[in-house]
Design a protein around this motif. Sequence first.
Motif, PDB file in Angstrom:
ATOM      1  N   GLY A 156      -7.997   7.675  -5.233  1.00  0.00           N
ATOM      2  CA  GLY A 156      -6.885   6.212  -4.990  1.00  0.00           C
ATOM      3  C   GLY A 156      -7.740   4.975  -5.142  1.00  0.00           C
ATOM      4  N   TYR A 157      -8.714   4.617  -4.291  1.00  0.00           N
ATOM      5  CA  TYR A 157      -9.468   3.744  -3.928  1.00  0.00           C
ATOM      6  C   TYR A 157      -9.579   3.250  -5.051  1.00  0.00           C
ATOM      7  CZ  TYR A 157     -12.486  -0.108  -1.796  1.00  0.00           C
ATOM      8  OH  TYR A 157     -13.276  -0.792  -1.637  1.00  0.00           O
ATOM      9  N   TYR A 158     -10.269   3.418  -6.338  1.00  0.00           N
ATOM     10  CA  TYR A 158     -11.133   3.615  -7.352  1.00  0.00           C
ATOM     11  C   TYR A 158      -9.432   3.392  -8.301  1.00  0.00           C
ATOM     12  CZ  TYR A 158     -13.304   3.784 -11.733  1.00  0.00           C
ATOM     13  OH  TYR A 158     -13.797   3.418 -13.706  1.00  0.00           O
ATOM     14  N   ARG A 159      -9.186   3.459  -8.383  1.00  0.00           N
ATOM     15  CA  ARG A 159      -7.528   3.601  -9.313  1.00  0.00           C
ATOM     16  C   ARG A 159      -6.931   2.175  -8.740  1.00  0.00           C
ATOM     17  NH1 ARG A 159      -9.360   6.897 -13.137  1.00  0.00           N
ATOM     18  NH2 ARG A 159     -10.021   8.947 -12.515  1.00  0.00           N
ATOM     19  N   ASN A 160      -6.965   1.752  -7.242  1.00  0.00           N
ATOM     20  CA  ASN A 160      -5.486   1.592  -7.567  1.00  0.00           C
ATOM     21  C   ASN A 160      -5.917   0.477  -5.974  1.00  0.00           C
ATOM     22  OD1 ASN A 160      -3.440   3.020  -8.352  1.00  0.00           O
ATOM     23  ND2 ASN A 160      -3.705   4.654  -6.507  1.00  0.00           N
ATOM     24  N   ALA A 161      -7.195   0.186  -5.906  1.00  0.00           N
ATOM     25  CA  ALA A 161      -7.368  -0.875  -4.234  1.00  0.00           C
ATOM     26  C   ALA A 161      -7.375  -2.053  -5.005  1.00  0.00           C
ATOM     27  CB  ALA A 161      -8.549  -0.994  -3.775  1.00  0.00           C
ATOM     28  N   TYR A 162      -8.068  -2.746  -6.049  1.00  0.00           N
ATOM     29  CA  TYR A 162      -8.181  -3.429  -6.969  1.00  0.00           C
ATOM     30  C   TYR A 162      -6.907  -4.152  -7.979  1.00  0.00           C
ATOM     31  CZ  TYR A 162     -12.952  -3.932  -5.408  1.00  0.00           C
ATOM     32  OH  TYR A 162     -14.079  -4.263  -3.720  1.00  0.00           O
ATOM     33  N   ASP A 163      -6.629  -5.354  -8.122  1.00  0.00           N
ATOM     34  CA  ASP A 163      -5.817  -6.308  -9.359  1.00  0.00           C
ATOM     35  C   ASP A 163      -6.332  -7.087 -10.224  1.00  0.00           C
ATOM     36  OD1 ASP A 163      -3.360  -7.368 -10.707  1.00  0.00           O
ATOM     37  OD2 ASP A 163      -2.699  -8.393  -8.769  1.00  0.00           O
ATOM     38  N   TYR A 164      -6.754  -5.261 -11.558  1.00  0.00           N
ATOM     39  CA  TYR A 164      -7.763  -6.720 -12.295  1.00  0.00           C
ATOM     40  C   TYR A 164      -6.791  -7.166 -13.056  1.00  0.00           C
ATOM     41  CZ  TYR A 164     -10.907  -3.153 -10.733  1.00  0.00           C
ATOM     42  OH  TYR A 164     -11.976  -2.445  -9.996  1.00  0.00           O
ATOM     43  N   ASP A 165      -5.943  -7.551 -13.637  1.00  0.00           N
ATOM     44  CA  ASP A 165      -4.718  -8.008 -13.825  1.00  0.00           C
ATOM     45  C   ASP A 165      -4.837  -9.681 -13.407  1.00  0.00           C
ATOM     46  OD1 ASP A 165      -3.966  -6.511 -16.033  1.00  0.00           O
ATOM     47  OD2 ASP A 165      -2.391  -6.000 -14.627  1.00  0.00           O
ATOM     48  N   ARG A 194       0.672  -0.931   0.411  1.00  0.00           N
ATOM     49  CA  ARG A 194      -0.260  -0.141  -0.391  1.00  0.00           C
ATOM     50  C   ARG A 194       1.220   1.007   0.105  1.00  0.00           C
ATOM     51  NH1 ARG A 194      -0.597  -1.645   4.833  1.00  0.00           N
ATOM     52  NH2 ARG A 194      -0.046  -1.269   7.167  1.00  0.00           N
ATOM     53  N   HIS A 195       2.516   1.516   0.602  1.00  0.00           N
ATOM     54  CA  HIS A 195       3.223   2.333   0.774  1.00  0.00           C
ATOM     55  C   HIS A 195       3.203   2.886  -1.359  1.00  0.00           C
ATOM     56  CE1 HIS A 195       6.035  -1.085  -0.118  1.00  0.00           C
ATOM     57  NE2 HIS A 195       6.366  -0.194  -0.657  1.00  0.00           N
ATOM     58  N   LEU A 196       3.094   2.264  -1.830  1.00  0.00           N
ATOM     59  CA  LEU A 196       3.570   2.114  -3.148  1.00  0.00           C
ATOM     60  C   LEU A 196       2.657   2.999  -4.070  1.00  0.00           C
ATOM     61  CD1 LEU A 196       4.964  -1.674  -4.191  1.00  0.00           C
ATOM     62  CD2 LEU A 196       6.264   0.731  -3.635  1.00  0.00           C
ATOM     63  N   TYR A 197       1.709   3.377  -3.442  1.00  0.00           N
ATOM     64  CA  TYR A 197       0.471   3.887  -3.776  1.00  0.00           C
ATOM     65  C   TYR A 197      -0.415   4.576  -2.787  1.00  0.00           C
ATOM     66  CZ  TYR A 197      -1.517  -1.050  -4.234  1.00  0.00           C
ATOM     67  OH  TYR A 197      -1.535  -2.057  -2.983  1.00  0.00           O
ATOM     68  N   ASP A 198      -1.839   5.589  -3.576  1.00  0.00           N
ATOM     69  CA  ASP A 198      -2.815   5.612  -2.525  1.00  0.00           C
ATOM     70  C   ASP A 198      -3.934   4.671  -2.584  1.00  0.00           C
ATOM     71  OD1 ASP A 198      -5.085   7.443  -1.659  1.00  0.00           O
ATOM     72  OD2 ASP A 198      -4.772   8.610  -3.362  1.00  0.00           O
TER      73      ASP A 198
END
Length: 214
Positions: free
Chosen positions: A71-80, A61-65
């Motif tokens: 930040g939750y919308y952009r970064n929380a889920y790993d779609y790959d 989590r320190h790598l992104y907001d």
Amino acid sequence: MELVAEQVVGLGGGRLLVGIDGLTAAGKTSFGHELAECVSRAGRPVLRATLDDFKKPWKDRHLYDRESGEGYYRNAYDYDLVKRLLLDPCKSQGEASCALCGIDPLTQRDHTSVVTPVAADAVLIVDGVFAFRPEIDAYWDLRIWLEVDTELSIARGAVRDVNWAGSGAEEIHRNRYLVAERIYLAEADPMPRMDLVIDNSEFARPRLISRRTA
């Protein structure tokens, strides 16, 4: 619920992927469980998964907001990860198994190596916010939206999450999750693609608002 199950089964044979979306605390997971029971009673093998089990691990989590709404919308889920482990294997008739969980969001245990057989006529039912983002939108054979008022979403979510969020639960839902949902609705514009829209304001009395037929 039986009407929804009939529409799922009516899509025909082969593997089917059903996505259930809606605001936080709209009742997506419970709805998915109940729908799975109805589809199973209709004679189809069913798999259940939730997108929350494919979030990025907390150790990164320190790598992104991930704390702000955007930040939750952009970064929380790993779609790959969800595509590689779950959606691609279930969509392909050539694959015999899939992983129903990536990283457990509570324990942070890695379940990516735990696989489940996928029958040739299996129905995969997946619930989660942002289910119809461009990254994974093309996978679904049926799209379901559970409609609830934003204030009801916040109130339900705050009650649900008070054990871990304490007195800040309502603020988290209002300033993080709801903000993220608004970005999603504005950017992905999923509503015109819904096959079923269901008012889930009362858990015991869901009401069909709209239904798109082929």
